[in-house]
Design a protein around this motif. Structure first.
Motif, PDB file in Angstrom:
ATOM      1  N   MET A 162       0.912  42.539   6.934  1.00 38.63           N
ATOM      2  CA  MET A 162       1.489  42.065   8.187  1.00 38.63           C
ATOM      3  C   MET A 162       0.806  42.796   9.331  1.00 38.63           C
ATOM      4  N   LYS A 163       0.340  42.053  10.333  1.00 39.83           N
ATOM      5  CA  LYS A 163      -0.294  42.625  11.514  1.00 39.83           C
ATOM      6  C   LYS A 163       0.691  42.544  12.673  1.00 39.83           C
ATOM      7  N   VAL A 164       0.921  43.666  13.316  1.00 38.54           N
ATOM      8  CA  VAL A 164       1.752  43.711  14.512  1.00 38.54           C
ATOM      9  C   VAL A 164       0.801  43.892  15.689  1.00 38.54           C
ATOM     10  N   LEU A 165       0.773  42.898  16.574  1.00 40.00           N
ATOM     11  CA  LEU A 165      -0.156  42.919  17.700  1.00 40.00           C
ATOM     12  C   LEU A 165       0.598  43.073  19.010  1.00 40.00           C
ATOM     13  N   ASP A 166       0.005  43.837  19.920  1.00 43.19           N
ATOM     14  CA  ASP A 166       0.532  43.951  21.275  1.00 43.19           C
ATOM     15  C   ASP A 166      -0.076  42.815  22.087  1.00 43.19           C
ATOM     16  N   LEU A 167       0.788  42.032  22.738  1.00 42.96           N
ATOM     17  CA  LEU A 167       0.354  40.839  23.456  1.00 42.96           C
ATOM     18  C   LEU A 167       0.841  40.892  24.898  1.00 42.96           C
ATOM     19  N   GLN A 168       0.194  40.084  25.744  1.00 44.72           N
ATOM     20  CA  GLN A 168       0.602  40.008  27.144  1.00 44.72           C
ATOM     21  C   GLN A 168       0.313  38.615  27.683  1.00 44.72           C
ATOM     22  N   CYS A 169       1.220  38.134  28.544  1.00 43.54           N
ATOM     23  CA  CYS A 169       1.028  36.827  29.190  1.00 43.54           C
ATOM     24  C   CYS A 169       0.438  37.052  30.575  1.00 43.54           C
ATOM     25  N   PRO A 170       0.009  35.977  31.257  1.00 38.39           N
ATOM     26  CA  PRO A 170      -0.540  36.128  32.614  1.00 38.39           C
ATOM     27  C   PRO A 170       0.465  36.703  33.608  1.00 38.39           C
ATOM     28  N   GLY A 171       1.763  36.582  33.312  1.00 43.09           N
ATOM     29  CA  GLY A 171       2.797  37.139  34.188  1.00 43.09           C
ATOM     30  C   GLY A 171       2.977  38.639  34.024  1.00 43.09           C
ATOM     31  N   GLY A 172       2.213  39.246  33.108  1.00 48.26           N
ATOM     32  CA  GLY A 172       2.307  40.688  32.900  1.00 48.26           C
ATOM     33  C   GLY A 172       3.371  41.112  31.909  1.00 48.26           C
TER      34      GLY A 172
ATOM     35  N   GLY B 193       3.829  40.649  18.609  1.00 45.40           N
ATOM     36  CA  GLY B 193       3.786  39.479  17.741  1.00 45.40           C
ATOM     37  C   GLY B 193       3.460  39.939  16.332  1.00 45.40           C
ATOM     38  N   TRP B 194       4.106  39.358  15.354  1.00 49.77           N
ATOM     39  CA  TRP B 194       3.880  39.717  13.951  1.00 49.77           C
ATOM     40  C   TRP B 194       3.198  38.546  13.273  1.00 49.77           C
ATOM     41  N   PHE B 195       2.062  38.814  12.625  1.00 50.91           N
ATOM     42  CA  PHE B 195       1.253  37.763  12.016  1.00 50.91           C
ATOM     43  C   PHE B 195       0.789  38.209  10.636  1.00 50.91           C
ATOM     44  N   ALA B 196       0.522  37.240   9.779  1.00 49.63           N
ATOM     45  CA  ALA B 196       0.048  37.541   8.430  1.00 49.63           C
ATOM     46  C   ALA B 196      -1.333  38.191   8.474  1.00 49.63           C
ATOM     47  N   SER B 197      -2.158  37.831   9.464  1.00 54.66           N
ATOM     48  CA  SER B 197      -3.508  38.371   9.585  1.00 54.66           C
ATOM     49  C   SER B 197      -4.019  38.095  10.996  1.00 54.66           C
ATOM     50  N   ALA B 198      -5.167  38.660  11.310  1.00 54.92           N
ATOM     51  CA  ALA B 198      -5.788  38.387  12.606  1.00 54.92           C
ATOM     52  C   ALA B 198      -6.173  36.910  12.706  1.00 54.92           C
ATOM     53  N   ASP B 199      -6.617  36.329  11.588  1.00 54.62           N
ATOM     54  CA  ASP B 199      -6.948  34.898  11.577  1.00 54.62           C
ATOM     55  C   ASP B 199      -5.711  34.046  11.838  1.00 54.62           C
ATOM     56  N   ASP B 200      -4.578  34.461  11.272  1.00 56.10           N
ATOM     57  CA  ASP B 200      -3.318  33.732  11.497  1.00 56.10           C
ATOM     58  C   ASP B 200      -2.960  33.760  12.990  1.00 56.10           C
ATOM     59  N   PHE B 201      -3.128  34.924  13.626  1.00 48.29           N
ATOM     60  CA  PHE B 201      -2.869  35.015  15.065  1.00 48.29           C
ATOM     61  C   PHE B 201      -3.767  34.052  15.838  1.00 48.29           C
ATOM     62  N   GLU B 202      -5.071  34.075  15.555  1.00 50.12           N
ATOM     63  CA  GLU B 202      -6.018  33.213  16.264  1.00 50.12           C
ATOM     64  C   GLU B 202      -5.681  31.735  16.054  1.00 50.12           C
ATOM     65  N   SER B 203      -5.282  31.380  14.838  1.00 52.58           N
ATOM     66  CA  SER B 203      -4.918  29.995  14.536  1.00 52.58           C
ATOM     67  C   SER B 203      -3.690  29.568  15.349  1.00 52.58           C
ATOM     68  N   GLN B 204      -2.658  30.398  15.345  1.00 47.01           N
ATOM     69  CA  GLN B 204      -1.443  30.067  16.091  1.00 47.01           C
ATOM     70  C   GLN B 204      -1.710  30.029  17.596  1.00 47.01           C
ATOM     71  N   LEU B 205      -2.547  30.947  18.076  1.00 50.17           N
ATOM     72  CA  LEU B 205      -2.881  30.990  19.493  1.00 50.17           C
ATOM     73  C   LEU B 205      -3.601  29.716  19.920  1.00 50.17           C
ATOM     74  N   SER B 206      -4.555  29.256  19.113  1.00 48.38           N
ATOM     75  CA  SER B 206      -5.314  28.052  19.467  1.00 48.38           C
ATOM     76  C   SER B 206      -4.444  26.799  19.459  1.00 48.38           C
ATOM     77  N   ARG B 207      -3.356  26.820  18.673  1.00 46.92           N
ATOM     78  CA  ARG B 207      -2.438  25.677  18.627  1.00 46.92           C
ATOM     79  C   ARG B 207      -1.268  25.830  19.598  1.00 46.92           C
TER      80      ARG B 207
END
Length: 144
Positions: A1-11, A16-30
């Motif tokens: 499990m990958k726990v990533l620190d994320l931020q939106c344009p509003g600051g 976010g918790w993801f199975a992998s870095a690829d899973d994060f990129e996939s969800q982000l693109s969708r």
């Protein structure tokens, strides 16, 4: 499990918790990753250090009297949840229901809903107290 620190344009910063870095990129693109505060889907990954649990390690002192952004966001979310718990959602009938309550045509109670800026101004001109309160998307629906 990958726990990533994320931020939106509003600051707004969040995890976010993801199975992998690829899973994060996939969800982000969708556009499946969204800010829990404002609902923005334009999310970026922040640099983060590995989390290590070191018992007895000294914690850095917090700035005196100043809560960090995460604590401030948590307080706002708790306050919004309390408002949602203690009000009745009348939806797009807000202006009509606020008038009915004000003129004793309906039982007095705390309500929330949506209305136009023009209707909100008209309510204020009639002496009816209203307050705009944007509700983040994360609170509009139950967590899955």
């Amino acid at each position: 499990m990958k726990v990533l620190d994320l931020q939106c344009p509003g600051g707004h910063r969040f995890e976010g918790w993801f199975a992998s870095a690829d899973d994060f990129e996939s969800q982000l693109s969708r556009k499946l990753v969204e800010c829990p505060i404002c609902g923005a889907t334009e999310v970026s990954r922040l640099p983060s250090a590995p989390r290590l649990n070191l018992s007895g390690a000294a914690q850095p002192p917090a700035q005196q009297g100043a809560p960090d952004m995460n604590e401030l966001q948590a307080r706002v979310m708790r306050a919004l949840r309390e408002v949602l718990d203690k009000t009745e959602n009348v939806g797009d009938r807000f202006a009509e229901e606020a008038r009915r309550i004000h003129y004793n045509e309906a039982p007095a109670r705390n309500i929330r809903g949506v209305t136009t800026a023009e209707d909100a101004r008209a309510l204020v001109e009639e002496g009816i107290d209203v307050m705009p309160l944007p509700i983040p998307a994360a609170l509009k629906e139950p967590l899955q």
